[in-house]
Design a protein around this motif. Structure first.
Motif, short mmCIF file in Angstrom:
data_model
loop_
_atom_site.label_atom_id
_atom_site.label_comp_id
_atom_site.label_asym_id
_atom_site.label_seq_id
_atom_site.Cartn_x
_atom_site.Cartn_y
_atom_site.Cartn_z
N ARG A 178 0.85 -1.19 0.00
CA ARG A 178 0.00 0.00 0.00
C ARG A 178 0.88 1.24 0.00
N VAL A 179 0.48 2.20 -0.80
CA VAL A 179 1.20 3.47 -0.89
C VAL A 179 0.18 4.59 -0.72
N THR A 181 -8.18 18.06 -12.14
CA THR A 181 -6.88 18.47 -11.62
C THR A 181 -6.08 19.11 -12.74
N GLY A 182 -4.99 19.69 -12.38
CA GLY A 182 -4.07 20.29 -13.33
C GLY A 182 -2.72 20.47 -12.67
N LYS A 183 -1.77 20.92 -13.43
CA LYS A 183 -0.42 21.11 -12.91
C LYS A 183 -0.45 21.94 -11.63
N GLY A 184 0.22 21.44 -10.60
CA GLY A 184 0.29 22.15 -9.32
C GLY A 184 -0.80 21.80 -8.33
N ALA A 185 -1.79 21.02 -8.75
CA ALA A 185 -2.90 20.67 -7.85
C ALA A 185 -2.39 19.82 -6.69
N LEU A 186 -2.89 20.12 -5.49
CA LEU A 186 -2.55 19.35 -4.30
C LEU A 186 -3.51 18.17 -4.20
N VAL A 187 -2.98 16.95 -4.25
CA VAL A 187 -3.81 15.75 -4.24
C VAL A 187 -3.22 14.69 -3.31
N ALA A 188 -4.08 13.80 -2.88
CA ALA A 188 -3.66 12.60 -2.14
C ALA A 188 -4.03 11.41 -3.01
N VAL A 189 -3.12 10.46 -3.13
CA VAL A 189 -3.41 9.24 -3.88
C VAL A 189 -3.11 8.03 -3.01
N GLU A 190 -3.85 6.98 -3.25
CA GLU A 190 -3.65 5.72 -2.54
C GLU A 190 -3.62 4.62 -3.59
N GLY A 191 -2.70 3.70 -3.44
CA GLY A 191 -2.61 2.61 -4.40
C GLY A 191 -1.55 1.62 -4.01
N VAL A 229 3.33 4.05 -9.02
CA VAL A 229 2.20 3.80 -8.14
C VAL A 229 0.97 3.60 -9.02
N VAL A 230 0.28 2.49 -8.83
CA VAL A 230 -1.00 2.25 -9.51
C VAL A 230 -2.08 2.74 -8.56
N VAL A 231 -2.73 3.83 -8.92
CA VAL A 231 -3.66 4.54 -8.03
C VAL A 231 -5.02 3.84 -8.00
N ASP A 232 -5.50 3.58 -6.79
CA ASP A 232 -6.84 3.03 -6.58
C ASP A 232 -7.83 4.13 -6.21
N ASN A 233 -7.40 5.06 -5.36
CA ASN A 233 -8.25 6.14 -4.86
C ASN A 233 -7.47 7.44 -4.86
#
Length: 180
Positions: A4-5, A65-75, A95-99
């Motif tokens: 998990r990442v 989203t776009g360049k510079g967007a603050l995001v959280a990813v889980e995968g 990272v293969v993103v699930d959420n």
């Protein structure tokens, strides 16, 4: 076994959205994730981590989203390899993103883009895109759809609830009627 990442960072570029031959959407992007410590100069360094996201989630992620967007990813972390045109074996870890979660509001994102001179994220063939002249001026284009959905949901819930029309706040049930 666990693989998990969870990452929180900023997109280094717009999501590159493509489609496979079978029509499945796939988005690739890179996240800049700050390290927890500072270097000798007192500056925070960042790791640039490649990621891939699939199907409808890829389309949504690219649209909002776009360049510079603050995001959280889980995968999960995945390593693959292929042979390039020169016959060399190339290894890729991503990272293969699930959420994912968007961690800044649309207003903050637009403000940051305006300061940096970055254009709006591309719509990439689907979804909703507000006109650039801001002609909606605070009107929610989804309001009527959401309102109709909520009205239907409420009506369905009331029809399914046999006690809704009685007006009583208490229900008289005998212990013999309980299944446990």
């Amino acid at each position: 076994m666990i693989n998990r990442v969870v990452l929180i960072g900023r997109l280094t570029r717009d999501v590159e959205l493509r489609y496979t031959q079978s029509g499945t959407a796939v988005g690739t992007f890179s996240l800049a994730v700050n390290r927890q410590f500072t270097n000798q100069a007192g500056e925070r360094e960042a790791d640039f981590i490649n990621a891939v996201i699939w199907r409808k989630a890829a389309e949504n992620f690219a649209n909002f989203t776009g360049k510079g967007a603050l995001v959280a990813v889980e995968g999960r972390l995945q390593t693959r390899n292929y042979e390039n045109n020169q016959g060399q074996r190339v290894y890729v870890t991503e990272v293969v993103v699930d959420n994912f979660s968007l961690l800044e509001s649309r207003a903050e994102s637009d403000k940051r883009r305006a300061q940096n001179g970055t254009p709006e994220p591309s719509n990439n063939g689907g979804g909703f895109s507000a006109p650039s002249d801001n002609s909606f001026s605070g009107v929610d284009p989804f309001a009527s759809a959401n309102q109709n959905s909520n009205t239907q949901s409420t009506a369905t819930n009331e029809a399914a609830n046999p006690f809704a029309a009685s007006g009583k706040t208490e229900i008289d049930i005998s212990d013999d009627d309980l299944p446990f």
